[in-house]
Design a protein around this motif. Structure first.
Motif, short mmCIF file in Angstrom:
data_model
loop_
_atom_site.label_atom_id
_atom_site.label_comp_id
_atom_site.label_asym_id
_atom_site.label_seq_id
_atom_site.Cartn_x
_atom_site.Cartn_y
_atom_site.Cartn_z
N ALA A 127 -3.65 -7.82 4.61
CA ALA A 127 -3.86 -6.44 4.13
C ALA A 127 -2.59 -5.62 4.29
CB ALA A 127 -5.01 -5.80 4.91
N TYR A 128 -1.91 -5.76 5.42
CA TYR A 128 -0.66 -5.03 5.66
C TYR A 128 0.35 -5.36 4.58
CZ TYR A 128 3.39 -3.30 8.34
OH TYR A 128 4.51 -2.62 8.76
N GLU A 129 0.52 -6.65 4.30
CA GLU A 129 1.52 -7.08 3.32
C GLU A 129 1.15 -6.65 1.91
OE1 GLU A 129 1.54 -11.20 4.27
OE2 GLU A 129 2.98 -10.98 5.91
N ALA A 130 -0.14 -6.75 1.57
CA ALA A 130 -0.57 -6.33 0.24
C ALA A 130 -0.35 -4.83 0.04
CB ALA A 130 -2.04 -6.68 0.04
N ALA A 131 -0.69 -4.03 1.04
CA ALA A 131 -0.52 -2.58 0.93
C ALA A 131 0.96 -2.21 0.85
CB ALA A 131 -1.17 -1.89 2.13
N ALA A 132 1.79 -2.81 1.70
CA ALA A 132 3.22 -2.51 1.67
C ALA A 132 3.81 -2.85 0.31
CB ALA A 132 3.93 -3.29 2.78
N CYS A 133 3.37 -3.96 -0.26
CA CYS A 133 3.86 -4.38 -1.57
C CYS A 133 3.40 -3.42 -2.67
CB CYS A 133 3.35 -5.80 -1.85
SG CYS A 133 3.94 -6.52 -3.39
N LEU A 134 2.12 -3.10 -2.69
CA LEU A 134 1.56 -2.27 -3.76
C LEU A 134 2.07 -0.83 -3.69
CD1 LEU A 134 -2.11 -3.56 -3.84
CD2 LEU A 134 -0.29 -4.05 -5.48
N MET A 135 2.34 -0.34 -2.49
CA MET A 135 2.86 1.03 -2.37
C MET A 135 4.33 1.11 -2.75
SD MET A 135 0.95 2.75 0.94
CE MET A 135 1.56 1.61 2.16
N GLY A 136 5.03 -0.02 -2.73
CA GLY A 136 6.44 -0.04 -3.08
C GLY A 136 6.65 -0.21 -4.57
N GLU A 137 7.92 -0.31 -4.96
CA GLU A 137 8.25 -0.53 -6.37
C GLU A 137 8.13 -2.01 -6.70
OE1 GLU A 137 8.74 1.76 -8.51
OE2 GLU A 137 8.71 3.41 -7.08
N PRO A 138 7.71 -2.34 -7.91
CA PRO A 138 7.54 -1.48 -9.08
C PRO A 138 6.14 -0.89 -9.24
CG PRO A 138 7.26 -3.74 -9.74
CD PRO A 138 7.55 -3.77 -8.27
N TYR A 139 5.27 -1.04 -8.23
CA TYR A 139 3.88 -0.63 -8.40
C TYR A 139 3.67 0.85 -8.13
CZ TYR A 139 3.22 -5.64 -8.51
OH TYR A 139 3.31 -6.96 -8.85
N GLY A 140 4.07 1.33 -6.95
CA GLY A 140 3.91 2.73 -6.62
C GLY A 140 2.45 3.16 -6.60
N VAL A 141 1.57 2.31 -6.09
CA VAL A 141 0.14 2.61 -6.07
C VAL A 141 -0.18 3.53 -4.88
CG1 VAL A 141 -2.18 1.62 -5.80
CG2 VAL A 141 -0.45 0.44 -7.18
N ARG A 142 -0.98 4.55 -5.12
CA ARG A 142 -1.43 5.43 -4.04
C ARG A 142 -2.69 4.82 -3.43
NH1 ARG A 142 -5.11 9.23 -2.80
NH2 ARG A 142 -4.46 10.92 -1.39
N ILE A 143 -2.61 4.44 -2.17
CA ILE A 143 -3.75 3.81 -1.49
C ILE A 143 -4.45 4.85 -0.62
CG2 ILE A 143 -4.39 2.07 0.23
CD1 ILE A 143 -2.10 0.36 -0.93
N GLU A 144 -5.75 4.92 -0.74
CA GLU A 144 -6.55 5.91 -0.04
C GLU A 144 -6.64 5.60 1.46
OE1 GLU A 144 -8.93 9.38 0.18
OE2 GLU A 144 -7.85 8.57 -1.54
N CYS A 145 -6.99 4.37 1.79
CA CYS A 145 -7.20 3.98 3.17
C CYS A 145 -7.42 2.48 3.25
CB CYS A 145 -8.41 4.71 3.77
SG CYS A 145 -9.97 4.31 2.92
N PHE A 146 -7.57 1.99 4.47
CA PHE A 146 -8.00 0.61 4.70
C PHE A 146 -9.46 0.63 5.10
CE2 PHE A 146 -3.46 0.57 5.34
CZ PHE A 146 -3.04 -0.64 4.80
N LEU A 147 -10.17 -0.43 4.73
CA LEU A 147 -11.60 -0.50 4.99
C LEU A 147 -11.90 -1.79 5.75
CD1 LEU A 147 -14.10 1.24 4.24
CD2 LEU A 147 -14.39 -0.23 2.23
#
Length: 380
Positions: free
Chosen positions: A26-46
């Motif tokens: 989860a940590y790695e997926a979030a770090a990747c998705l929040m970075g470029e080229p994705y720039g995804v805004r993540i609400e929280c972890f569940l």
């Protein structure tokens, strides 16, 4: 985007994106998705429960399913970033709570691999480094018309099999061009492949520690193809016979799978998942036996990527050079680390070799033409 364009659009167009899980995946997926080229805004972890989970991760709250009721809408896209064995249970729990948009992004999944591929490609291009894909390079290869009708020649991709492999239900006939090789054949009287790694010069008896590397050793000592490579019974290069024919006519030197992303660093994740002291022994081995590679080894240790699974395809002379470099380092580690209890950590030589593969090929990225290809993981 090159690999995961459709998924990236889905993430960006979702009203809310939530990561299910609070472990390393989860940590790695979030770090990747929040970075470029994705720039995804993540609400929280569940997570399903509070016990054993942190309160925050990457500056975002970690909420239980009950705590997230008022904050997370039922239309949210839940990215299940977990180990695959937990996915069915998690998906069932989310559906009971009314969450219907679940995106599986398990550790071994093809989707997670492609997400990492776009992240790594963007990173390379941003640093002025080349990132070549096998598909793009093969499109430039001009072949004689008659060669397209011939069978594949001088390219042999082996697939490591073992007598304890689990049954698979997926139709894998599209990989009929692979050559199965039985790894650890010396440890059983059961013959499951025509090619077995206990014939001639071999280390087949070390399969418990060396994993698929006993097959690689046999390929090194016995194969005479122009190109040779190694995959697994559950992990396959996304290739077909036409691509292999074109590879034989290309100027490509090495084919690697998409790198694996590690946060906070490759060295730290290795210490988390395996015996940390083995890493120090590996670094000592590089310092002692291959000092020219030590700087790259330090960079990989502190970096976020390595090439996994001991999967690669290379010109045979490059494969030979790599193996002549690799196996003395592994023997150094084996002599100092000894054996391990349990079937998983016992495989530490194979785990170290995955990181060593990155050290070797990253050290030669200016010498060899290296391209990347997707792999397909076969679910259980």
């Amino acid at each position: 985007m090159y690999y995961a364009r459709d998924t990236a659009e889905k993430l960006k167009n979702s009203s809310q994106v939530v990561i299910y899980g609070a472990g390393l995946v989860a940590y790695e997926a979030a770090a990747c998705l929040m970075g470029e080229p994705y720039g995804v805004r993540i609400e929280c972890f569940l997570v399903s429960g509070r016990e054993g989970n942190p309160d925050t991760m990457l500056g975002l709250p970690v909420l239980t399913l009950e705590e997230g009721t008022d904050r997370i809408g039922k239309e949210a896209l839940i990215v299940a970033a977990v180990m695959g064995k937990y996915l069915d249970e998690i998906r069932e729990g989310l559906h009971k709570k009314g969450y219907v948009h679940v995106l599986p992004m398990t550790f071994e999944s093809d989707l997670w691999s492609m997400i990492q591929g776009d992240y790594y490609r963007h990173l390379c291009l941003g640093r002025g480094k080349k990132y070549r894909t096998l598909e793009e390079e093969l499109e430039r290869v001009h072949m004689p018309e008659e060669a397209l009708e011939e069978k594949v020649h001088n390219v042999r991709i082996y697939t490591a099999r073992c007598h304890v492999d689990r049954p698979l239900s997926e139709d894998l006939s599209r990989y009929s061009w692979e050559t199965p090789i039985q790894a650890g054949a010396a440890l059983t009287g059961e013959a499951i492949c025509d090619v077995r790694d206990h014939v001639g010069d071999n280390i087949s008896h070390k399969n418990g520690q060396y994993c698929e590397l006993t097959a690689l050793y046999w390929i090194w000592k016995h194969d005479s193809s122009s190109y040779a490579g190694l995959g697994h019974y559950r992990r396959h290069f996304e290739l077909d016979e036409d691509m292999l024919k074109r590879l034989a006519y290309s100027d490509i030197d090495v084919v690697l799978t998409i790198p694996i992303l590690n946060f906070p660093s490759v060295g730290q994740v290795y210490g988390h998942d395996h015996v940390a002291g083995d890493w120090a022994v590996m670094m000592e081995a590089v310092h002692t036996l291959a000092p020219d590679y030590e700087e790259t080894a330090r960079e990989l240790e502190k970096g976020n990527f390595y090439y996994g699974y001991n999967m690669f395809i290379a010109r045979k002379e490059i494969l030979d050079d790599y193996c002549a470099w690799l196996f003395p380092i592994l023997e150094f580690c084996e002599e100092r680390c000894g054996d391990r209890e349990g079937t998983y950590q016992k495989r530490y030589i194979g785990f170290l070799a995955e990181r060593l593969m990155g050290i070797y090929f990253l050290s030669h990225e200016d010498d060899y033409k290296i391209v990347h290809v997707r792999k397909h993981f076969v679910e259980g």
